[in-house]
Design an enzyme around this catalytic site. Structure first.
Site, mmCIF file in Angstrom:
data_model
loop_
_atom_site.group_PDB
_atom_site.id
_atom_site.type_symbol
_atom_site.label_atom_id
_atom_site.label_comp_id
_atom_site.label_asym_id
_atom_site.label_seq_id
_atom_site.Cartn_x
_atom_site.Cartn_y
_atom_site.Cartn_z
ATOM 1 N N VAL A 141 46.988 -9.910 37.215
ATOM 2 C CA VAL A 141 47.043 -9.616 38.772
ATOM 3 C C VAL A 141 47.404 -10.481 39.474
ATOM 4 C CG1 VAL A 141 44.398 -9.908 37.672
ATOM 5 C CG2 VAL A 141 44.903 -11.722 38.886
ATOM 6 N N TYR B 215 41.876 -24.439 45.213
ATOM 7 C CA TYR B 215 40.539 -23.681 43.470
ATOM 8 C C TYR B 215 39.445 -23.596 44.545
ATOM 9 C CZ TYR B 215 37.629 -22.505 39.910
ATOM 10 O OH TYR B 215 36.715 -21.711 39.062
#
Length: 234
Positions: free
Chosen positions: A49, A140
């Protein structure tokens, strides 16, 4: 009536559970995977992706197999945990490129056909860490928090075309990784979860399935926690 669905990162963990749940509900499901093998019984497409070309090709193959994609679940993600002072810039930017910019690439490609069809469901898989923060996971947490702002803005853009966009924020989920934690680590984590246990991947998957159903046709821009109460109040 069977719909065409695409789940990124759908060859293991939460993504695989989501893909199987949608398939069990009657949808025709394609999953993307970056490495390993496609899951048995599902149409698999190799895709990174971080590459817009890969994302375009994955949609082309899914559409050729199942028709225009009506359901997209942006689940593909990575972690590169490290305290900020020891984190290399590439460790930060690569996580954002996969988790957040990857979701942008997938949603942008999906939105073209959905707007023409005047229907569609986009679900972004974020994390409880987006609201709580987590030491050693600034990259993250930033990527997952960004998905919330991205998803809510997109919900406003696509709502007039009858396309819904929602965000699911799982907490700790039973995986091979959590099973390897020692007892002290397990107890520390569980102590922060009011329900006192990890989620099962199927529990996250069922929430995603609901968001794709007719019962959720009037839900958009929502952030739905599946975290046992861990993120309560955030």
């Amino acid at each position: 009536m069977s719909r065409s669905a695409l789940v990124t990162g759908g060859n293991r963990g939460i993504g695989l559970a989501i893909a199987r749940e949608l398939a069990a509900a009657g949808d025709s499901v394609a999953v993307t995977y970056r490495s390993g093998e496609p899951p048995e019984g599902l149409f698999g497409v190799r895709c990174d992706v971080t590459s817009a070309e890969d994302v375009d090709a994955a949609f082309d193959k899914a559409e050729a197999e199942h028709g225009p994609v009506e359901i997209v679940v942006a689940n593909a993600g990575i972690t590169k945990d490290m305290l900020l002072l020891m984190m290399k810039e590439d460790d930060f930017t690569s996580v954002l490129d996969t988790n957040l910019t990857g979701a942008y690439r997938v949603a942008k490609r999906a939105a073209r056909a959905m707007m023409r069809m005047r229907k569609g469901r986009i679900i972004l898989i974020s994390s409880v860490v987006a609201m709580l923060g987590s030491a050693g996971q600034t990259n993250y947490a930033a990527s997952k928090a960004g998905m919330i702002g991205f998803g809510r803005s997109l919900a406003r853009e696509l709502g007039p075309r009858n396309v819904t966009v929602n965000v699911v924020t799982p907490g700790f989920v039973e995986t091979d990784m959590t099973a390897e934690l020692d007892q002290a680590q397990q107890e520390r984590i569980l102590g922060h979860i009011p329900l006192g246990r990890y989620a099962k991947a199927d529990e996250v998957a069922r929430v995603v399935r609901f968001l794709t159903s007719d019962d959720a046709a009037y839900i958009t821009g929502a952030v739905i926690p599946v975290d046992g109460g861990m993120g309560m109040g955030h």
